[in-house]
Design an enzyme around this catalytic site. Sequence first.
Site, PDB file in Angstrom:
ATOM      1  N   SER A 128      29.195  36.374  23.699  1.00 30.38           N
ATOM      2  CA  SER A 128      28.141  37.309  23.741  1.00 30.38           C
ATOM      3  C   SER A 128      28.055  38.202  22.399  1.00 30.38           C
ATOM      4  O   SER A 128      29.202  38.474  21.873  1.00 30.38           O
ATOM      5  CB  SER A 128      28.419  38.449  24.993  1.00 30.38           C
ATOM      6  OG  SER A 128      27.286  39.273  25.056  1.00 30.38           O
ATOM      7  N   LYS A 182      31.305  35.837  31.853  1.00 31.05           N
ATOM      8  CA  LYS A 182      30.097  35.885  30.928  1.00 31.05           C
ATOM      9  C   LYS A 182      28.822  36.143  31.751  1.00 31.05           C
ATOM     10  O   LYS A 182      27.863  36.705  31.316  1.00 31.05           O
ATOM     11  CB  LYS A 182      29.982  34.786  30.098  1.00 31.05           C
ATOM     12  CG  LYS A 182      28.867  34.551  29.122  1.00 31.05           C
ATOM     13  CD  LYS A 182      28.590  35.883  28.223  1.00 31.05           C
ATOM     14  CE  LYS A 182      27.485  36.053  27.303  1.00 31.05           C
ATOM     15  NZ  LYS A 182      26.003  35.279  27.489  1.00 31.05           N
ATOM     16  N   HIS A 185      28.315  39.373  32.865  1.00 26.41           N
ATOM     17  CA  HIS A 185      27.841  40.235  31.882  1.00 26.41           C
ATOM     18  C   HIS A 185      26.468  40.183  31.573  1.00 26.41           C
ATOM     19  O   HIS A 185      25.748  41.298  31.412  1.00 26.41           O
ATOM     20  CB  HIS A 185      28.688  39.571  30.485  1.00 26.41           C
ATOM     21  CG  HIS A 185      27.988  40.185  29.138  1.00 26.41           C
ATOM     22  ND1 HIS A 185      26.779  39.714  28.737  1.00 26.41           N
ATOM     23  CD2 HIS A 185      28.352  41.197  28.305  1.00 26.41           C
ATOM     24  CE1 HIS A 185      26.513  40.303  27.645  1.00 26.41           C
ATOM     25  NE2 HIS A 185      27.363  41.216  27.386  1.00 26.41           N
ATOM     26  N   ASN A 186      25.806  39.129  31.760  1.00 25.94           N
ATOM     27  CA  ASN A 186      24.558  38.862  31.443  1.00 25.94           C
ATOM     28  C   ASN A 186      23.878  39.657  32.732  1.00 25.94           C
ATOM     29  O   ASN A 186      22.552  40.169  32.678  1.00 25.94           O
ATOM     30  CB  ASN A 186      23.857  37.750  31.534  1.00 25.94           C
ATOM     31  CG  ASN A 186      24.334  36.719  30.137  1.00 25.94           C
ATOM     32  OD1 ASN A 186      25.227  37.425  29.395  1.00 25.94           O
ATOM     33  ND2 ASN A 186      23.467  35.791  29.817  1.00 25.94           N
ATOM     34  N   GLU A 189      23.803  43.100  31.823  1.00 21.50           N
ATOM     35  CA  GLU A 189      22.530  43.451  30.993  1.00 21.50           C
ATOM     36  C   GLU A 189      21.331  43.232  31.256  1.00 21.50           C
ATOM     37  O   GLU A 189      20.360  44.267  31.032  1.00 21.50           O
ATOM     38  CB  GLU A 189      22.725  42.036  30.042  1.00 21.50           C
ATOM     39  CG  GLU A 189      21.606  41.765  28.913  1.00 21.50           C
ATOM     40  CD  GLU A 189      21.866  40.417  28.149  1.00 21.50           C
ATOM     41  OE1 GLU A 189      23.140  40.264  27.539  1.00 21.50           O
ATOM     42  OE2 GLU A 189      20.923  39.665  28.105  1.00 21.50           O
TER      43      GLU A 189
HETATM   44  C1  6PG Z   1      24.605  37.513  25.235  1.00 20.34           C
HETATM   45  C2  6PG Z   1      23.148  37.404  25.819  1.00 20.34           C
HETATM   46  C3  6PG Z   1      22.704  35.912  25.454  1.00 20.34           C
HETATM   47  C4  6PG Z   1      21.068  35.804  25.852  1.00 20.34           C
HETATM   48  C5  6PG Z   1      20.726  35.981  27.262  1.00 20.34           C
HETATM   49  C6  6PG Z   1      19.332  36.217  27.326  1.00 20.34           C
HETATM   50  O1  6PG Z   1      25.563  37.817  25.573  1.00 20.34           O
HETATM   51  O2  6PG Z   1      24.675  37.348  23.733  1.00 20.34           O
HETATM   52  O3  6PG Z   1      23.354  37.645  27.077  1.00 20.34           O
HETATM   53  O4  6PG Z   1      23.530  35.182  26.065  1.00 20.34           O
HETATM   54  O5  6PG Z   1      20.304  36.531  24.779  1.00 20.34           O
HETATM   55  O6  6PG Z   1      21.090  35.028  27.750  1.00 20.34           O
HETATM   56  O7  6PG Z   1      19.045  35.780  28.575  1.00 20.34           O
HETATM   57  P1  6PG Z   1      17.408  35.824  29.156  1.00 20.34           P
HETATM   58  O8  6PG Z   1      16.771  34.910  28.016  1.00 20.34           O
HETATM   59  O9  6PG Z   1      17.714  35.350  30.600  1.00 20.34           O
HETATM   60  O10 6PG Z   1      17.011  37.320  29.076  1.00 20.34           O
END
Ligand code: 6PG
Length: 476
Positions: A128, A182, A185-186, A189
């Site tokens: 990430s 991970k 984590h998303n 996010e």
């Molecule tokens: C990271 C981000 C990366 C990505 C996301 C965006 O940890 O660096 O999470 O994995 O930017 O997957 O996800 P979406 O396009 O679904 O918003």
Amino acid sequence: AKAQIGVTGLAVMGRNLARNLARNGFRVALHNRSQARTDSLVEEFGSEGDFVPSTDLPGFVESLEQPRKIIVMVKAGEPTDAVIDELVPLLDEGDIVVDAGNAHFADTRRRETALREKGLHFVGSGVSGGEEGALNGPSIMPGGSPESYAALEPMLTKISAHVNGEPCCVHVGPDGAGHFVKMLHNGIEYADMQLIAEAYDLLRHVLGLSPAELADVFRDWNTGDLESFLIEITAEVLSQTDPTTGGAFVDVVLDQAEQKGTGRWTVQSALDLGIPVSGMAEAVFARSLSGDVVRRTAAAGVLPGPAEAKADVDRETFIEDVRHALYASKLVAYAQGFDAIRAASDEYDWDIDLGAMATIWRGGCIIRARFLDRIKEAYDRNADLPSLLVDDYFKEAVSNAQDSWRRVVATAATVGVPAPGFSAALSYYDGLRAERLPAALIQGLRDLFGAHTYKRVDREGTFHLEWSGDRSETQS
Ligand code: 6PG
């Protein structure tokens, strides 16, 4: 000399990981399906380190020292399987294939089994931090065998972000553990971003603040408990002007949030595990709603809102209330996220150290934040903490926030501004702390219409009431 590690798939993430490895003194083999990407990397950044480019996959494999360590950085799903299928026949026993993309953990489990049966190691690793993180230090969440991690550790911990001298990289657990973490984590996010968006929307509607004024609010918040990368970049986006119109950038962006799937996977997996991740679910649904042009067009200006759309609030008090609501809701999202990780760890025997996950998210990744230290400390105090919310520190934080939180949810409902994240988080909190839930009534209904039985508060056993007969109770 042969390369110490290789990267195949040199789009922006792969390219930046390769450069990060090379800048840290590792000799890096390079391969990309179309050679132009390999050539441009060497041309533009060749001076950054020791690169060993190859034009085809056999040459790439040949250029690596054994046991080979190969990072695959291609699109999740079929493209990843295609590369693995092509790679595997070229490898020797003990070689390590690392998938650093956003794979679904179930795919990672399948691939790990398949490669293990061939005497190979498969490491599904979360990475990430976006482009910038990949280049300057991401948060790394590797799964797979302990042997494979031991071989990769010196390189991964060197290229990862560091916080207080500690690398943001730790062996998460076997097979799909790294990609599961991970994915979570998303999911977090998504929840974080939804909550930030709700805070912005409420402050804008209720107080009539401009994006530039709101940028200042977020900048100020970033000096306290909320300090995090996402709050920092929120201020940056809000203060940006549009180069064409000169107005606020945020006002010219189409209000339809896209998604690549990791947030949805998180919620799907949590549903399977039976863990409520309502903050993340609302975040995914809010993105779906934003993109549902057909229904939004049919309803906008047609469905009535409240007659009085302005709330009578004091500016500074309301800003402070929203700050508290954001923090409390964020704590709920993290508590739910860690519950999901614990449940998956139990289900798949991953033995994940929850405190360590908070540690590796302190730097490099998108959700990096000051308060992750607090999560680590909570698990240090009690590794078996049933919920982050009952840890003394978090309990205190939420109880300080709750009056504000309730006022904000009430205000949102009154003025008709959607706040699904704030309200779902508050409902979860109230549900969690309730001594008695209306689930008793649900059990009663289930027993009436389907003889699904119920348990009693005062006696062991499973019971059924003869609803259509004499209403006597039977025990089964
Ligand atoms: C990271 C981000 C990366 C990505 C996301 C965006 O940890 O660096 O999470 O994995 O930017 O997957 O996800 P979406 O396009 O679904 O918003």
